[in-house]
Design a protein around this motif. Sequence first.
Motif, PDB file in Angstrom:
ATOM      1  N   GLN A 199      45.548  38.006 -65.695  1.00 36.10           N
ATOM      2  CA  GLN A 199      44.280  37.423 -65.266  1.00 36.10           C
ATOM      3  C   GLN A 199      44.017  37.652 -63.788  1.00 36.10           C
ATOM      4  O   GLN A 199      42.868  37.845 -63.370  1.00 36.10           O
ATOM      5  CB  GLN A 199      44.267  35.919 -65.574  1.00 36.10           C
ATOM      6  N   VAL A 200      45.069  37.621 -62.953  1.00 35.30           N
ATOM      7  CA  VAL A 200      44.887  37.735 -61.505  1.00 35.30           C
ATOM      8  C   VAL A 200      44.996  39.180 -61.021  1.00 35.30           C
ATOM      9  O   VAL A 200      45.129  39.420 -59.817  1.00 35.30           O
ATOM     10  CB  VAL A 200      45.867  36.835 -60.733  1.00 35.30           C
ATOM     11  N   SER A 215      37.713  39.395 -55.098  1.00 33.62           N
ATOM     12  CA  SER A 215      38.834  39.535 -56.023  1.00 33.62           C
ATOM     13  C   SER A 215      39.339  38.180 -56.510  1.00 33.62           C
ATOM     14  O   SER A 215      39.799  38.056 -57.658  1.00 33.62           O
ATOM     15  CB  SER A 215      39.970  40.318 -55.355  1.00 33.62           C
ATOM     16  N   SER A 263      39.281  36.869 -60.424  1.00 37.70           N
ATOM     17  CA  SER A 263      40.528  36.429 -61.037  1.00 37.70           C
ATOM     18  C   SER A 263      40.467  34.989 -61.531  1.00 37.70           C
ATOM     19  O   SER A 263      41.441  34.490 -62.107  1.00 37.70           O
ATOM     20  CB  SER A 263      41.685  36.569 -60.037  1.00 37.70           C
TER      21      SER A 263
END
Length: 348
Positions: free
Chosen positions: A257-258, A316, A320
């Motif tokens: 996910q990140v 970002s 995320s």
Amino acid sequence: MLDYSVTEARAWAREKFVGAAAVTHPSFTADFSQLNEDAIRHDVLRLKEMGYTGTLLVAEVNITPEENARMAAIAREAAGPDFGLFFHAIYGTLEQNIEAAKLATKSGVDRALLAYPASFWPTSFDEVFDYTKRFTEETQLATMLFPLPAWGFERIHPAGMPVDFVRRVIDELPNIVAIKAEQGYPGIPGLMEMYHHFRDEVVISSPIEADTIPLMSQLNLQYSATANTNWMGDYYPRVFDMARNGQWEEAMKLYWQVTPARAANNTVSATSTPGTNMISRTQWKYQEWLAGYNGGALRPPATKLPDRFMKQLRASLEASGLYVTDSPDEEFVHGRVPARAPKVSIGA
């Protein structure tokens, strides 16, 4: 006052070096003349809130040993006795590092990350050993050995710190209690080799988030210290604990996910100070600010972070699904926590 002896240091570290440890940069007043003590306190308390078990008090900035010791005192008072505080042994000479470590120990640090300054240019591992021996013997701190290409020891051996050198260090220096294994960075050969040979004797720390969680499917890691992971909120302490406690598959779901945040961090880090072997501390400070830490400009000389990188890092975190401040970027340099004005006595 340390609550262990040199001979007890490894057993103490096996008990205490657990979970994820982050980094804490100093914060200053607007004119850079003093520490912003409230901001430092804020940052340490936020680390605890996010689930971190300790932090490195970053000295690779323009901060005096006396200020570093004061920062340690603030952090210890705020965090309490069970929060790990690393002294960052990166001052200009061995003697300066020893004296700064002694000051910081009196103020509350309970462990050290052993770096090697630019003034140290060994041509043999005997010299590296002698440096390491003097630091550990004279400070008596539980010390994490830090094999890293930035030191330049690859001119002696391609591994930087090969197995036979580390073997000698562990055999002869009882307060070397852990290894922050980054030989061959950005690859994993050093981590795998150190884990293979020494995991039963000292704690093996894998600080690189991108490697650590996947490798925990195979490696029994208890500690990840110290790195710029706190900019991702509580993500890293949470997934590290999950991976340690039988929930590796669930941890990997969060790991993927990140990916946008991880990729942006790697891209900006690789392009902001290329070819220097230097960390952009301003970048790390800005990333922390995005995550609710104080932020604030560092003392000169400090690198600048171009606006395009700020936008990339902010976006970002949003991509995320991680926390990110909605404060505009121009507020970063001022910091989140105002410094209190010094008290002035009447009649002074």
